[in-house]
Design a protein around this motif. Sequence first.
Motif, PDB file in Angstrom:
ATOM      1  N   ARG A 193       6.462   5.635   2.228  1.00  0.00           N
ATOM      2  CA  ARG A 193       5.262   6.436   2.004  1.00  0.00           C
ATOM      3  C   ARG A 193       4.066   5.825   2.731  1.00  0.00           C
ATOM      4  NH1 ARG A 193       4.843   7.738  -4.320  1.00  0.00           N
ATOM      5  NH2 ARG A 193       2.972   8.782  -3.573  1.00  0.00           N
ATOM      6  N   LEU A 194       3.967   4.498   2.710  1.00  0.00           N
ATOM      7  CA  LEU A 194       2.876   3.826   3.422  1.00  0.00           C
ATOM      8  C   LEU A 194       2.998   4.044   4.922  1.00  0.00           C
ATOM      9  CD1 LEU A 194       0.408   2.016   3.415  1.00  0.00           C
ATOM     10  CD2 LEU A 194       1.913   0.023   3.322  1.00  0.00           C
ATOM     11  N   GLU A 237      -3.507   5.592  -4.037  1.00  0.00           N
ATOM     12  CA  GLU A 237      -2.286   5.842  -4.797  1.00  0.00           C
ATOM     13  C   GLU A 237      -1.225   4.792  -4.479  1.00  0.00           C
ATOM     14  OE1 GLU A 237      -1.033   9.793  -3.978  1.00  0.00           O
ATOM     15  OE2 GLU A 237      -2.746  10.731  -4.985  1.00  0.00           O
ATOM     16  N   GLN A 238      -1.085   4.466  -3.183  1.00  0.00           N
ATOM     17  CA  GLN A 238      -0.110   3.443  -2.791  1.00  0.00           C
ATOM     18  C   GLN A 238      -0.478   2.088  -3.401  1.00  0.00           C
ATOM     19  OE1 GLN A 238       2.391   4.867  -1.353  1.00  0.00           O
ATOM     20  NE2 GLN A 238       1.171   6.718  -1.122  1.00  0.00           N
ATOM     21  N   LEU A 261       7.974   2.895  -1.430  1.00  0.00           N
ATOM     22  CA  LEU A 261       6.576   2.589  -1.123  1.00  0.00           C
ATOM     23  C   LEU A 261       6.378   2.333   0.366  1.00  0.00           C
ATOM     24  CD1 LEU A 261       5.590   0.232  -4.082  1.00  0.00           C
ATOM     25  CD2 LEU A 261       4.606   2.465  -3.582  1.00  0.00           C
ATOM     26  N   GLN A 266      -4.788   8.849  -0.630  1.00  0.00           N
ATOM     27  CA  GLN A 266      -3.385   8.446  -0.510  1.00  0.00           C
ATOM     28  C   GLN A 266      -3.252   6.931  -0.568  1.00  0.00           C
ATOM     29  OE1 GLN A 266      -2.618  10.848   3.199  1.00  0.00           O
ATOM     30  NE2 GLN A 266      -0.700  11.288   2.141  1.00  0.00           N
TER      31      GLN A 266
END
Length: 226
Positions: free
Chosen positions: A167-168, A134-135, A164, A131
């Motif tokens: 999601r982070l 991806e970020q 972003l 993950q």
Amino acid sequence: MVQKAKILLVDDRPENLLALEAILSALDQTLVRASSGEEALKALLTDDFAVILLDVQMPGMDGFETAAHIKRRERTRDIPIIFLTAINHGPHHTFRGYAAGAVDYISKPFDPWVLRAKVSVFVELYMKNCQLREQASLLRLQLEGNGKDEDGEAKESAGLLAELSARLAAVEEQAEALTKQLNDESTDAAAVATAAHLERKLTGLRRALDALEPGTGSTSSVPSQN
């Protein structure tokens, strides 16, 4: 769809591989068999694995030699290795396992619940790292386009930054909860250290993201998240 992690099972005895598959099937991940050290090294050339379960006693290339090859390769050196052995020659034999780069050394017969719990920790850490990568990739794309946007594209960039950040934040929350769980349960030191390393990388990524916020005037590049 969330991609499943791959777990490499290395043992020269088919019945042992079958037993490992039965124990780990509940994790619902991709289990890959290898019946020798050479076969394991070949699988590691093309696939990424969350953890390796490696039998010590195998004809030809044994577990110690196989682990040494794994740790010499840049692509595979950071993959956790759990040694499995049917014999116990005392502290010296165990030390040789850890010296070869293993994160754990388990004697057979082992408790299936304990083995599954240990493997699940490294699978979860692997998924968090995926993950994180991806970020980082999305951030790099944003940085490459930074300064080129006009009014309409600037709004789109602001929306991407907000997405972003959200999601982070979700990954940060999960990593913090995992670290707390590992510390509370006094799990293996290697797992705790891996979780701490993940949190440090998350902190670096958060700083890079914050630097992209309007008014910061910073467009420094994002550090590589390996």
